[in-house]
Write a protein that holds these residues in place. Structure first.
Motif, PDB file in Angstrom:
ATOM      1  N   SER A 111      -9.970   1.150  -3.602  1.00 12.45           N
ATOM      2  CA  SER A 111      -9.000   1.932  -2.842  1.00 12.45           C
ATOM      3  C   SER A 111      -7.593   1.357  -2.975  1.00 12.45           C
ATOM      4  O   SER A 111      -7.410   0.221  -3.415  1.00 12.45           O
ATOM      5  CB  SER A 111      -9.386   1.955  -1.362  1.00 12.45           C
ATOM      6  N   VAL A 112      -6.623   2.143  -2.547  1.00 10.45           N
ATOM      7  CA  VAL A 112      -5.236   1.675  -2.457  1.00 10.45           C
ATOM      8  C   VAL A 112      -5.177   0.475  -1.516  1.00 10.45           C
ATOM      9  O   VAL A 112      -4.519  -0.527  -1.799  1.00 10.45           O
ATOM     10  CB  VAL A 112      -4.307   2.810  -1.942  1.00 10.45           C
ATOM     11  N   ALA A 113      -5.881   0.577  -0.397  1.00 10.36           N
ATOM     12  CA  ALA A 113      -5.859  -0.496   0.600  1.00 10.36           C
ATOM     13  C   ALA A 113      -6.363  -1.817   0.010  1.00 10.36           C
ATOM     14  O   ALA A 113      -5.760  -2.873   0.227  1.00 10.36           O
ATOM     15  CB  ALA A 113      -6.682  -0.098   1.818  1.00 10.36           C
ATOM     16  N   GLU A 114      -7.461  -1.767  -0.749  1.00  5.02           N
ATOM     17  CA  GLU A 114      -7.986  -3.005  -1.329  1.00  5.02           C
ATOM     18  C   GLU A 114      -7.067  -3.524  -2.433  1.00  5.02           C
ATOM     19  O   GLU A 114      -6.861  -4.732  -2.549  1.00  5.02           O
ATOM     20  CB  GLU A 114      -9.394  -2.829  -1.871  1.00  5.02           C
ATOM     21  N   ALA A 115      -6.501  -2.626  -3.221  1.00  5.34           N
ATOM     22  CA  ALA A 115      -5.557  -3.061  -4.253  1.00  5.34           C
ATOM     23  C   ALA A 115      -4.356  -3.752  -3.608  1.00  5.34           C
ATOM     24  O   ALA A 115      -3.897  -4.783  -4.094  1.00  5.34           O
ATOM     25  CB  ALA A 115      -5.117  -1.872  -5.098  1.00  5.34           C
ATOM     26  N   GLU A 173      -7.940   4.924   1.498  1.00  2.00           N
ATOM     27  CA  GLU A 173      -9.328   4.448   1.493  1.00  2.00           C
ATOM     28  C   GLU A 173     -10.168   5.095   0.394  1.00  2.00           C
ATOM     29  O   GLU A 173     -11.322   4.727   0.207  1.00  2.00           O
ATOM     30  CB  GLU A 173      -9.969   4.696   2.860  1.00  2.00           C
ATOM     31  N   VAL A 174      -9.600   6.030  -0.333  1.00  2.00           N
ATOM     32  CA  VAL A 174     -10.318   6.723  -1.411  1.00  2.00           C
ATOM     33  C   VAL A 174     -10.211   5.895  -2.688  1.00  2.00           C
ATOM     34  O   VAL A 174      -9.154   5.336  -2.978  1.00  2.00           O
ATOM     35  CB  VAL A 174      -9.725   8.145  -1.610  1.00  2.00           C
ATOM     36  N   PRO A 175     -11.278   5.815  -3.460  1.00  2.00           N
ATOM     37  CA  PRO A 175     -11.221   5.040  -4.710  1.00  2.00           C
ATOM     38  C   PRO A 175     -10.093   5.515  -5.627  1.00  2.00           C
ATOM     39  O   PRO A 175      -9.841   6.719  -5.745  1.00  2.00           O
ATOM     40  CB  PRO A 175     -12.580   5.303  -5.360  1.00  2.00           C
ATOM     41  N   LEU A 176      -9.428   4.569  -6.253  1.00  2.00           N
ATOM     42  CA  LEU A 176      -8.350   4.909  -7.185  1.00  2.00           C
ATOM     43  C   LEU A 176      -8.863   5.792  -8.320  1.00  2.00           C
ATOM     44  O   LEU A 176      -8.142   6.660  -8.798  1.00  2.00           O
ATOM     45  CB  LEU A 176      -7.708   3.645  -7.744  1.00  2.00           C
ATOM     46  N   SER A 177     -10.094   5.593  -8.722  1.00  2.00           N
ATOM     47  CA  SER A 177     -10.655   6.409  -9.800  1.00  2.00           C
ATOM     48  C   SER A 177     -10.703   7.891  -9.422  1.00  2.00           C
ATOM     49  O   SER A 177     -10.634   8.757 -10.298  1.00  2.00           O
ATOM     50  CB  SER A 177     -12.049   5.920 -10.180  1.00  2.00           C
ATOM     51  N   ALA A 178     -10.780   8.190  -8.137  1.00  2.00           N
ATOM     52  CA  ALA A 178     -10.785   9.586  -7.697  1.00  2.00           C
ATOM     53  C   ALA A 178      -9.442  10.262  -7.979  1.00  2.00           C
ATOM     54  O   ALA A 178      -9.368  11.484  -8.053  1.00  2.00           O
ATOM     55  CB  ALA A 178     -11.101   9.667  -6.202  1.00  2.00           C
ATOM     56  N   TYR A 179      -8.412   9.450  -8.155  1.00  2.00           N
ATOM     57  CA  TYR A 179      -7.080   9.971  -8.480  1.00  2.00           C
ATOM     58  C   TYR A 179      -6.797   9.894  -9.978  1.00  2.00           C
ATOM     59  O   TYR A 179      -5.674  10.110 -10.410  1.00  2.00           O
ATOM     60  CB  TYR A 179      -6.007   9.216  -7.691  1.00  2.00           C
ATOM     61  N   GLY A 180      -7.803   9.563 -10.751  1.00  2.00           N
ATOM     62  CA  GLY A 180      -7.644   9.533 -12.200  1.00  2.00           C
ATOM     63  C   GLY A 180      -7.040   8.250 -12.737  1.00  2.00           C
ATOM     64  O   GLY A 180      -6.561   8.210 -13.870  1.00  2.00           O
ATOM     65  N   VAL A 181      -7.068   7.181 -11.947  1.00  2.00           N
ATOM     66  CA  VAL A 181      -6.519   5.912 -12.426  1.00  2.00           C
ATOM     67  C   VAL A 181      -7.441   5.360 -13.501  1.00  2.00           C
ATOM     68  O   VAL A 181      -8.607   5.066 -13.259  1.00  2.00           O
ATOM     69  CB  VAL A 181      -6.330   4.899 -11.267  1.00  2.00           C
ATOM     70  N   ASP A 182      -6.891   5.270 -14.716  1.00  4.17           N
ATOM     71  CA  ASP A 182      -7.623   4.743 -15.861  1.00  4.17           C
ATOM     72  C   ASP A 182      -6.828   3.568 -16.419  1.00  4.17           C
ATOM     73  O   ASP A 182      -5.898   3.083 -15.779  1.00  4.17           O
ATOM     74  CB  ASP A 182      -7.843   5.838 -16.906  1.00  4.17           C
ATOM     75  N   SER A 183      -7.162   3.115 -17.613  1.00  6.73           N
ATOM     76  CA  SER A 183      -6.478   1.938 -18.159  1.00  6.73           C
ATOM     77  C   SER A 183      -4.991   2.196 -18.386  1.00  6.73           C
ATOM     78  O   SER A 183      -4.160   1.333 -18.096  1.00  6.73           O
ATOM     79  CB  SER A 183      -7.153   1.451 -19.437  1.00  6.73           C
ATOM     80  N   ALA A 203       0.836  -1.209   0.000  1.00  8.61           N
ATOM     81  CA  ALA A 203       0.000   0.000   0.000  1.00  8.61           C
ATOM     82  C   ALA A 203       0.869   1.256   0.000  1.00  8.61           C
ATOM     83  O   ALA A 203       0.608   2.200  -0.757  1.00  8.61           O
ATOM     84  CB  ALA A 203      -0.933   0.000   1.214  1.00  8.61           C
ATOM     85  N   ASP A 204       1.919   1.269   0.819  1.00  6.76           N
ATOM     86  CA  ASP A 204       2.813   2.430   0.870  1.00  6.76           C
ATOM     87  C   ASP A 204       3.483   2.669  -0.476  1.00  6.76           C
ATOM     88  O   ASP A 204       3.626   3.809  -0.915  1.00  6.76           O
ATOM     89  CB  ASP A 204       3.882   2.247   1.949  1.00  6.76           C
ATOM     90  N   HIS A 205       3.890   1.590  -1.134  1.00  6.58           N
ATOM     91  CA  HIS A 205       4.527   1.732  -2.441  1.00  6.58           C
ATOM     92  C   HIS A 205       3.537   2.285  -3.468  1.00  6.58           C
ATOM     93  O   HIS A 205       3.872   3.174  -4.249  1.00  6.58           O
ATOM     94  CB  HIS A 205       5.107   0.398  -2.906  1.00  6.58           C
ATOM     95  N   LEU A 206       2.321   1.793  -3.438  1.00  4.68           N
ATOM     96  CA  LEU A 206       1.295   2.293  -4.351  1.00  4.68           C
ATOM     97  C   LEU A 206       1.008   3.773  -4.083  1.00  4.68           C
ATOM     98  O   LEU A 206       0.865   4.564  -5.020  1.00  4.68           O
ATOM     99  CB  LEU A 206       0.024   1.450  -4.233  1.00  4.68           C
ATOM    100  N   VAL A 207       0.953   4.153  -2.821  1.00  5.78           N
ATOM    101  CA  VAL A 207       0.761   5.565  -2.473  1.00  5.78           C
ATOM    102  C   VAL A 207       1.916   6.404  -3.021  1.00  5.78           C
ATOM    103  O   VAL A 207       1.702   7.479  -3.598  1.00  5.78           O
ATOM    104  CB  VAL A 207       0.625   5.745  -0.941  1.00  5.78           C
ATOM    105  N   GLN A 208       3.145   5.923  -2.860  1.00  8.77           N
ATOM    106  CA  GLN A 208       4.316   6.647  -3.373  1.00  8.77           C
ATOM    107  C   GLN A 208       4.230   6.810  -4.894  1.00  8.77           C
ATOM    108  O   GLN A 208       4.531   7.875  -5.431  1.00  8.77           O
ATOM    109  CB  GLN A 208       5.609   5.920  -2.996  1.00  8.77           C
ATOM    110  N   LEU A 209       3.843   5.745  -5.580  1.00 10.44           N
ATOM    111  CA  LEU A 209       3.712   5.802  -7.031  1.00 10.44           C
ATOM    112  C   LEU A 209       2.659   6.825  -7.456  1.00 10.44           C
ATOM    113  O   LEU A 209       2.904   7.642  -8.350  1.00 10.44           O
ATOM    114  CB  LEU A 209       3.353   4.425  -7.592  1.00 10.44           C
ATOM    115  N   LEU A 210       1.497   6.771  -6.823  1.00 10.82           N
ATOM    116  CA  LEU A 210       0.425   7.716  -7.155  1.00 10.82           C
ATOM    117  C   LEU A 210       0.847   9.150  -6.839  1.00 10.82           C
ATOM    118  O   LEU A 210       0.600  10.062  -7.628  1.00 10.82           O
ATOM    119  CB  LEU A 210      -0.842   7.374  -6.379  1.00 10.82           C
ATOM    120  N   ALA A 211       1.459   9.337  -5.689  1.00 11.39           N
ATOM    121  CA  ALA A 211       1.896  10.680  -5.296  1.00 11.39           C
ATOM    122  C   ALA A 211       2.891  11.241  -6.308  1.00 11.39           C
ATOM    123  O   ALA A 211       2.784  12.401  -6.723  1.00 11.39           O
ATOM    124  CB  ALA A 211       2.497  10.651  -3.899  1.00 11.39           C
TER     125      ALA A 211
END
Length: 97
Positions: free
Chosen positions: A76-80, A38-48, A17-25
């Motif tokens: 969410s990041v947590a579920e991923a 806990e926020v949906p990845l789509s809220a951060y613009g994650v698309d295909s 989860a921390d690594h995914l957060v770092q990547l998104l950030a």
């Protein structure tokens, strides 16, 4: 000293989860604290396209093949991270990249 962790016995769900957060950030040019796991990845613009890149980065970090579908539509990041760990736990050592 930082060591690369590649096995399920060495990697925790929190580390994924921390690594995914770092990547998104990094991708969004935000501070990691601005990414809520806990926020949906789509809220951060994650698309295909984004999920393909993230899956590749997670694959390299985790030592397994992470399919982009695992990240598409994830709540969410947590579920991923939980899903990546489930894949890590199921995969025999010989199937890791």
């Amino acid at each position: 000293m930082s060591s690369r962790r590649t096995g399920p016995q060495d990697m925790s769900e929190q580390e994924v989860a921390d690594h995914l957060v770092q990547l998104l950030a990094g991708l969004l040019e935000l501070a990691p604290e601005a990414i809520d796991p806990e926020v949906p990845l789509s809220a951060y613009g994650v698309d295909s396209a984004t999920s393909t890149w993230l899956a590749g980065e997670l694959s390299s970090r985790c030592g397994i093949r992470v399919e982009r579908e695992l990240l598409l539509g994830r709540p969410s990041v947590a579920e991923a991270a939980a899903d990546v760990m489930a894949v890590l736990r199921r995969r025999p050592e010989r199937d890791r990249v």
